[in-house]
Motif scaffolding. Structure first.
Motif, PDB file in Angstrom:
ATOM      1  N   GLU A  95      -0.557   4.443  -3.966  1.00  0.00           N
ATOM      2  CA  GLU A  95      -0.496   3.002  -4.190  1.00  0.00           C
ATOM      3  C   GLU A  95      -1.823   2.464  -4.712  1.00  0.00           C
ATOM      4  O   GLU A  95      -2.878   3.084  -4.556  1.00  0.00           O
ATOM      5  CB  GLU A  95      -0.102   2.278  -2.906  1.00  0.00           C
ATOM      6  N   SER A 119      -1.152   7.613   4.517  1.00  0.00           N
ATOM      7  CA  SER A 119       0.004   7.129   5.260  1.00  0.00           C
ATOM      8  C   SER A 119       1.244   7.310   4.386  1.00  0.00           C
ATOM      9  O   SER A 119       1.152   7.427   3.167  1.00  0.00           O
ATOM     10  CB  SER A 119      -0.178   5.660   5.640  1.00  0.00           C
ATOM     11  N   TYR A 120       2.396   7.334   5.022  1.00  0.00           N
ATOM     12  CA  TYR A 120       3.642   7.706   4.334  1.00  0.00           C
ATOM     13  C   TYR A 120       4.491   6.494   3.997  1.00  0.00           C
ATOM     14  O   TYR A 120       4.583   5.544   4.775  1.00  0.00           O
ATOM     15  CB  TYR A 120       4.437   8.655   5.232  1.00  0.00           C
ATOM     16  N   LYS A 121       5.130   6.570   2.818  1.00  0.00           N
ATOM     17  CA  LYS A 121       6.050   5.512   2.421  1.00  0.00           C
ATOM     18  C   LYS A 121       6.997   6.058   1.369  1.00  0.00           C
ATOM     19  O   LYS A 121       6.613   6.895   0.548  1.00  0.00           O
ATOM     20  CB  LYS A 121       5.271   4.316   1.846  1.00  0.00           C
ATOM     21  N   ASN A 125      12.939   0.128   0.047  1.00  0.00           N
ATOM     22  CA  ASN A 125      12.744  -0.593   1.320  1.00  0.00           C
ATOM     23  C   ASN A 125      14.038  -0.767   2.096  1.00  0.00           C
ATOM     24  O   ASN A 125      14.202  -1.747   2.828  1.00  0.00           O
ATOM     25  CB  ASN A 125      12.107  -1.964   1.038  1.00  0.00           C
ATOM     26  N   SER A 130      12.789   2.553   5.767  1.00  0.00           N
ATOM     27  CA  SER A 130      11.777   1.948   6.635  1.00  0.00           C
ATOM     28  C   SER A 130      11.704   2.663   7.985  1.00  0.00           C
ATOM     29  O   SER A 130      10.619   2.857   8.534  1.00  0.00           O
ATOM     30  CB  SER A 130      12.097   0.463   6.852  1.00  0.00           C
ATOM     31  N   LYS A 133       9.943   5.968   7.426  1.00  0.00           N
ATOM     32  CA  LYS A 133       8.509   5.705   7.289  1.00  0.00           C
ATOM     33  C   LYS A 133       7.859   5.559   8.657  1.00  0.00           C
ATOM     34  O   LYS A 133       6.793   6.145   8.925  1.00  0.00           O
ATOM     35  CB  LYS A 133       8.280   4.432   6.461  1.00  0.00           C
ATOM     36  N   ASN A 137       5.036   8.198  10.152  1.00  0.00           N
ATOM     37  CA  ASN A 137       3.689   7.722  10.474  1.00  0.00           C
ATOM     38  C   ASN A 137       3.387   7.852  11.967  1.00  0.00           C
ATOM     39  O   ASN A 137       2.247   8.105  12.356  1.00  0.00           O
ATOM     40  CB  ASN A 137       3.511   6.279   9.991  1.00  0.00           C
ATOM     41  N   GLN A 150       2.170  13.689   1.996  1.00  0.00           N
ATOM     42  CA  GLN A 150       1.157  12.682   2.327  1.00  0.00           C
ATOM     43  C   GLN A 150      -0.192  13.027   1.713  1.00  0.00           C
ATOM     44  O   GLN A 150      -1.184  12.366   1.979  1.00  0.00           O
ATOM     45  CB  GLN A 150       1.029  12.549   3.852  1.00  0.00           C
ATOM     46  N   HIS A 191      -1.155   4.264   1.141  1.00  0.00           N
ATOM     47  CA  HIS A 191       0.101   4.999   1.214  1.00  0.00           C
ATOM     48  C   HIS A 191       0.282   5.976   0.054  1.00  0.00           C
ATOM     49  O   HIS A 191      -0.078   5.672  -1.086  1.00  0.00           O
ATOM     50  CB  HIS A 191       1.290   4.036   1.210  1.00  0.00           C
ATOM     51  N   ILE A 193       3.315   7.201  -1.868  1.00  0.00           N
ATOM     52  CA  ILE A 193       4.679   6.703  -2.025  1.00  0.00           C
ATOM     53  C   ILE A 193       5.522   7.790  -2.687  1.00  0.00           C
ATOM     54  O   ILE A 193       5.335   8.133  -3.851  1.00  0.00           O
ATOM     55  CB  ILE A 193       4.702   5.421  -2.874  1.00  0.00           C
TER      56      ILE A 193
END
Length: 232
Positions: A95, A119-121, A125, A130, A133, A137, A150, A191, A193
């Protein structure tokens, strides 16, 4: 400041039939405000699509090796000349603003044996994405057990001390993280992504359950070659 022939940061991307993702991953990296000299190495494991052509058109180095993410990561780590290494999956984009945090991590950890993970994403959405995610995390923070999607950031010196990635069929990410150890692992706020395509294809329940089964088998001592057959 080092020259482009001797980058401070080498970004290593293993790829296999990632023609639909590799350009976006590389473009996202190049659009970042990276103030240190860097290079990007794509390690192809025998793609049968446009992965290699797409990567070369992006102007990055491409090397080829035997198929297998562990083998590809190991080959990329050996080839990389940067003082710091960032390993990143081909279907994962970082990101906006990631590099500022990475740069601070590098400055604070010069000469130290520490590694960083993002961090994970996922790239959507939906409630299922979510929830996943949040679970990933939590696992990363509580169990110090991030996966390869990651990313992994460390100095070349530390990587060599660890003897790099094991060239195994699967679980190469878990294997190296266990050698790094909880006390030497830092979780970045930025993140990574990852594409949600595989979860949409396999299901947000079935795919995590399969991953959990593979992880359990690994901790029980099953050989990675057998686990890879279950993973598919």
């Amino acid at each position: 400041m080092l020259s482009k022939d001797h980058p401070t940061l080498s970004i290593v991307i293993p790829a296999l039939n990632e023609g639909g993702n590799i350009k976006g991953t590389i473009d996202a990296l190049k659009k970042s405000v990276i103030t240190l000299p860097y290079d990007i190495i794509v390690v192809d494991g025998g793609s049968e699509d446009a992965t290699v052509d797409e990567a070369r058109q992006c102007g990055v180095q491409v090397i080829k090796c035997e198929r297998g993410r562990g083998k590809q990561l190991a080959a990329g780590g050996t080839q990389a000349t940067g003082a710091w290494l960032l390993f990143l999956h081909a279907d994962t984009e970082l990101e906006a603003g990631w590099f500022q945090e990475v740069e601070q991590f590098i400055i604070k950890n010069i000469g130290l044996c520490r590694a960083g993970v993002f961090s994970y994403k996922l790239d959507n959405n939906t409630p299922a994405a979510s929830l996943l995610k949040a679970i990933v995390n939590w696992r990363t923070r509580t169990l110090a057990l991030p996966y390869g999607d990651q990313g992994l950031l460390m100095s070349k010196m530390f990587y060599r001390d660890l003897r790099g990635y094991a060239p195994i069929a699967i679980m190469e990410d878990v294997e190296i993280v266990r050698r790094i150890g909880r006390s030497r692992l830092h979780i970045l706020k930025s993140h990574a992504i990852t594409s949600s395509y595989k979860y949409q294809r396999d299901g947000y329940i079935l795919r995590p359950l399969r991953n959990l089964l593979c992880l359990a088998l690994y901790f029980l001592g099953f050989q990675p070659q057998l686990i890879a057959k279950i993973y598919g």
